[in-house]
Scaffold this active site. Structure first.
Site, PDB file in Angstrom:
ATOM      1  N   ARG A  28      22.223  78.270  76.262  1.00  0.00           N
ATOM      2  CA  ARG A  28      23.248  77.187  76.237  1.00  0.00           C
ATOM      3  C   ARG A  28      23.014  75.791  75.911  1.00  0.00           C
ATOM      4  O   ARG A  28      23.755  74.908  75.093  1.00  0.00           O
ATOM      5  CB  ARG A  28      24.014  76.995  77.507  1.00  0.00           C
ATOM      6  CG  ARG A  28      25.094  78.338  77.988  1.00  0.00           C
ATOM      7  CD  ARG A  28      25.440  78.294  79.232  1.00  0.00           C
ATOM      8  NE  ARG A  28      26.208  77.006  79.712  1.00  0.00           N
ATOM      9  CZ  ARG A  28      27.550  76.908  79.653  1.00  0.00           C
ATOM     10  NH1 ARG A  28      28.340  77.662  79.233  1.00  0.00           N
ATOM     11  NH2 ARG A  28      27.841  75.715  80.245  1.00  0.00           N
ATOM     12  N   CYS A  52      26.096  38.862  97.634  1.00  0.00           N
ATOM     13  CA  CYS A  52      25.340  40.170  98.258  1.00  0.00           C
ATOM     14  C   CYS A  52      25.112  40.113  99.513  1.00  0.00           C
ATOM     15  O   CYS A  52      24.525  39.316 100.128  1.00  0.00           O
ATOM     16  CB  CYS A  52      24.220  40.421  97.421  1.00  0.00           C
ATOM     17  SG  CYS A  52      23.287  41.750  97.904  1.00  0.00           S
ATOM     18  N   CYS A  55      21.012  40.310 100.372  1.00  0.00           N
ATOM     19  CA  CYS A  55      20.270  38.997 100.055  1.00  0.00           C
ATOM     20  C   CYS A  55      19.839  37.911 101.272  1.00  0.00           C
ATOM     21  O   CYS A  55      20.670  38.011 102.129  1.00  0.00           O
ATOM     22  CB  CYS A  55      20.956  38.208  98.764  1.00  0.00           C
ATOM     23  SG  CYS A  55      20.891  38.973  97.093  1.00  0.00           S
ATOM     24  N   HIS A 115      17.041  40.053  94.188  1.00  0.00           N
ATOM     25  CA  HIS A 115      18.156  40.857  93.841  1.00  0.00           C
ATOM     26  C   HIS A 115      18.173  41.791  92.540  1.00  0.00           C
ATOM     27  O   HIS A 115      18.901  42.890  92.514  1.00  0.00           O
ATOM     28  CB  HIS A 115      19.463  40.217  93.997  1.00  0.00           C
ATOM     29  CG  HIS A 115      20.755  40.847  93.626  1.00  0.00           C
ATOM     30  ND1 HIS A 115      21.484  41.395  94.813  1.00  0.00           N
ATOM     31  CD2 HIS A 115      21.581  40.957  92.632  1.00  0.00           C
ATOM     32  CE1 HIS A 115      22.601  42.093  94.460  1.00  0.00           C
ATOM     33  NE2 HIS A 115      22.703  41.789  93.059  1.00  0.00           N
ATOM     34  N   ASN A 155      19.379  55.845  97.736  1.00  0.00           N
ATOM     35  CA  ASN A 155      20.517  55.931  96.712  1.00  0.00           C
ATOM     36  C   ASN A 155      20.442  55.063  95.576  1.00  0.00           C
ATOM     37  O   ASN A 155      20.568  53.830  96.103  1.00  0.00           O
ATOM     38  CB  ASN A 155      21.923  56.227  97.226  1.00  0.00           C
ATOM     39  CG  ASN A 155      21.959  57.371  98.167  1.00  0.00           C
ATOM     40  OD1 ASN A 155      21.639  58.366  98.102  1.00  0.00           O
ATOM     41  ND2 ASN A 155      23.006  57.175  99.382  1.00  0.00           N
ATOM     42  N   SER A 163      26.635  51.523  97.289  1.00  0.00           N
ATOM     43  CA  SER A 163      27.518  50.592  97.183  1.00  0.00           C
ATOM     44  C   SER A 163      27.196  49.228  96.997  1.00  0.00           C
ATOM     45  O   SER A 163      27.856  48.101  96.602  1.00  0.00           O
ATOM     46  CB  SER A 163      28.108  50.695  98.640  1.00  0.00           C
ATOM     47  OG  SER A 163      27.189  50.372  99.705  1.00  0.00           O
ATOM     48  N   HIS A 166      21.599  45.689  95.275  1.00  0.00           N
ATOM     49  CA  HIS A 166      20.323  45.095  95.822  1.00  0.00           C
ATOM     50  C   HIS A 166      19.272  46.241  96.211  1.00  0.00           C
ATOM     51  O   HIS A 166      19.583  47.397  96.623  1.00  0.00           O
ATOM     52  CB  HIS A 166      20.414  44.407  97.039  1.00  0.00           C
ATOM     53  CG  HIS A 166      19.653  43.555  97.406  1.00  0.00           C
ATOM     54  ND1 HIS A 166      19.225  42.372  97.402  1.00  0.00           N
ATOM     55  CD2 HIS A 166      18.425  43.760  98.309  1.00  0.00           C
ATOM     56  CE1 HIS A 166      18.475  41.738  97.802  1.00  0.00           C
ATOM     57  NE2 HIS A 166      17.747  42.642  98.365  1.00  0.00           N
ATOM     58  N   HIS A 168      17.233  48.782  97.783  1.00  0.00           N
ATOM     59  CA  HIS A 168      17.318  49.243  99.188  1.00  0.00           C
ATOM     60  C   HIS A 168      17.351  50.470  99.383  1.00  0.00           C
ATOM     61  O   HIS A 168      17.674  51.238  98.489  1.00  0.00           O
ATOM     62  CB  HIS A 168      18.639  48.241 100.040  1.00  0.00           C
ATOM     63  CG  HIS A 168      19.683  49.113  99.784  1.00  0.00           C
ATOM     64  ND1 HIS A 168      20.421  48.934  98.630  1.00  0.00           N
ATOM     65  CD2 HIS A 168      20.358  49.744 100.805  1.00  0.00           C
ATOM     66  CE1 HIS A 168      21.358  49.650  98.614  1.00  0.00           C
ATOM     67  NE2 HIS A 168      21.596  50.142  99.950  1.00  0.00           N
ATOM     68  N   GLN A 170      17.637  53.755 102.905  1.00  0.00           N
ATOM     69  CA  GLN A 170      17.926  53.964 104.424  1.00  0.00           C
ATOM     70  C   GLN A 170      17.208  55.007 105.051  1.00  0.00           C
ATOM     71  O   GLN A 170      16.426  55.680 104.526  1.00  0.00           O
ATOM     72  CB  GLN A 170      19.330  54.780 104.258  1.00  0.00           C
ATOM     73  CG  GLN A 170      20.292  53.489 103.498  1.00  0.00           C
ATOM     74  CD  GLN A 170      21.844  53.999 103.666  1.00  0.00           C
ATOM     75  OE1 GLN A 170      22.419  54.174 104.681  1.00  0.00           O
ATOM     76  NE2 GLN A 170      22.645  54.270 102.355  1.00  0.00           N
ATOM     77  N   GLN A 325      23.936  76.175  88.668  1.00  0.00           N
ATOM     78  CA  GLN A 325      23.644  76.432  87.264  1.00  0.00           C
ATOM     79  C   GLN A 325      22.952  75.452  86.353  1.00  0.00           C
ATOM     80  O   GLN A 325      23.364  74.185  86.428  1.00  0.00           O
ATOM     81  CB  GLN A 325      24.522  77.310  86.687  1.00  0.00           C
ATOM     82  CG  GLN A 325      24.441  77.774  85.170  1.00  0.00           C
ATOM     83  CD  GLN A 325      24.816  76.825  84.145  1.00  0.00           C
ATOM     84  OE1 GLN A 325      25.294  75.709  84.320  1.00  0.00           O
ATOM     85  NE2 GLN A 325      24.046  77.087  82.852  1.00  0.00           N
TER      86      GLN A 325
END
Length: 348
Positions: A28, A52, A55, A115, A155, A163, A166, A168, A170, A325
């Protein structure tokens, strides 16, 4: 089929870490692309953003004020998904309706006071400071009798649910072992008991021999596209020495880990000349006080981008209802990433 070719014909690949299968449809990827293509969005941010909440010196969303920190800064998430004071209990109404209380501690790690930076734009010595914080937090949280697993993750990018831009990451630590590490624990234990070696240790030796999915390596770590990759440019960083968690890394290995983290993410940014989005996280042994010689430290990277800075791979239809897939093979993805410059595109 006697003339089966893995680069041409549909096939399934097994992920030995989770025992899940993925459908690969390499034929494909040869079709012409007629979908959406967009130009790279230039993301220029100031070193300090007064709006922010991460910050230095600014007030966070929960009302607390950040100190005037330099480098890394750690705090308990103001809106934690897990809480330490969750009462024990649950619901048990037969096999169809069950629930159990879950306790834990969630923290946020600011990678830098700057930042405007991301991991690929940071210096190795500064990324090393992030890894030092991972070690400190893993030791602190893992030593809490309430905590049996420590999940460190990042993330990056709005399309991965980040969200705040900056730099970072977790840490969510929990009283039970989460689903994905639990699956990996079962597979790694079974392999270790059968073969007397770690699953990822043997896998890494085979990949180093084959070389076709390797992206980069230094003395202590390897970055590669796993044979069973689901996301278009999914990758892993694996320690060459089979350590169970970050606390077992030597000082030299920690610096090498930081170097590999930077090398890989620079290639990501260079692929579409954009700040490349991904979700990444460490998988390491549980912290329940038991021995886990089968565990082998590794870090997963799951990036959604497919053809440009904004065209992403969606898990829809068949993938949600049947089996994940992909069209582009792990080998093709590895070659594209491997051939990219090690110098960030902004500095070229």
């Amino acid at each position: 089929m006697s003339n089966f070719n893995i680069e041409d014909h549909p096939h399934k690949r097994l992920n030995p870490l989770t025992n899940d299968w993925i459908l690969v449809s390499p034929h494909r990827s040869k079709r012409p692309w007629q979908g959406q293509v967009e130009k790279t969005i230039i993301d220029e941010r100031p070193k300090y953003d007064p709006s922010c909440y991460l910050c230095a010196g600014n007030e966070r969303a929960g009302g607390h004020k950040n100190p005037d920190y330099k480098g890394t800064f750690v705090f308990t998430n103001d809106f934690s998904a897990l809480l330490t004071n969750t009462p024990e209990g649950g619901m048990d109404e037969g096999s169809l309706f069950q629930a159990k209380s879950e306790s834990g501690i969630c923290k946020v790690i600011c990678f830098s006071e700057n930042h405007s930076l991301t991991i690929p734009e940071m210096e190795v010595e500064d990324i090393r400071k992030v890894i030092d914080v991972w070690c400190e937090q893993f030791e602190e949280l893992g030593g809490n009798e309430l905590i049996n697993y420590v999940q460190i993750f990042e993330n990056k990018g709005a399309i991965m649910g980040c969200s705040n831009p900056h730099p970072h990451g977790q840490i969510w630590s929990s009283s039970s072992v989460p689903v994905e590490p639990a699956k990996e624990s079962v597979s790694q234990k079974a392999y270790f008991e059968k073969n007397g070696a770690t699953l990822l240790g043997d896998y890494l030796k085979a990949e180093l021999d084959k070389k076709e999915r390797l992206l980069a390596q230094n003395e202590h770590f390897v970055a590669l596209v796993p044979y069973w990759a689901v996301w278009p440019f999914e990758t892993m960083i694996i320690s060459k020495r089979p350590v169970q968690n970050v606390l077992q890394l030597t000082e030299e290995e920690k610096t090498a880990f930081a170097d590999m983290y930077k090398q890989l993410t620079v290639k990501y940014d260079n692929l579409f000349e954009t700040s490349f989005a991904y979700s990444a996280g460490l998988h390491q042994a549980p912290t329940d006080g038991k021995d886990y010689p089968e565990w082998h430290l590794h870090m997963h990277f799951y990036p959604p981008l497919l053809r440009s800075a904004t065209v992403k791979k969606f898990m829809v239809g068949y993938e949600m209802l049947a089996t994940p897939q992909r069209d582009i093979t792990a080998e093709q993805a590895a070659k594209r990433l491997r051939d990219l410059s090690d110098i960030h595109y902004k500095k070229q």
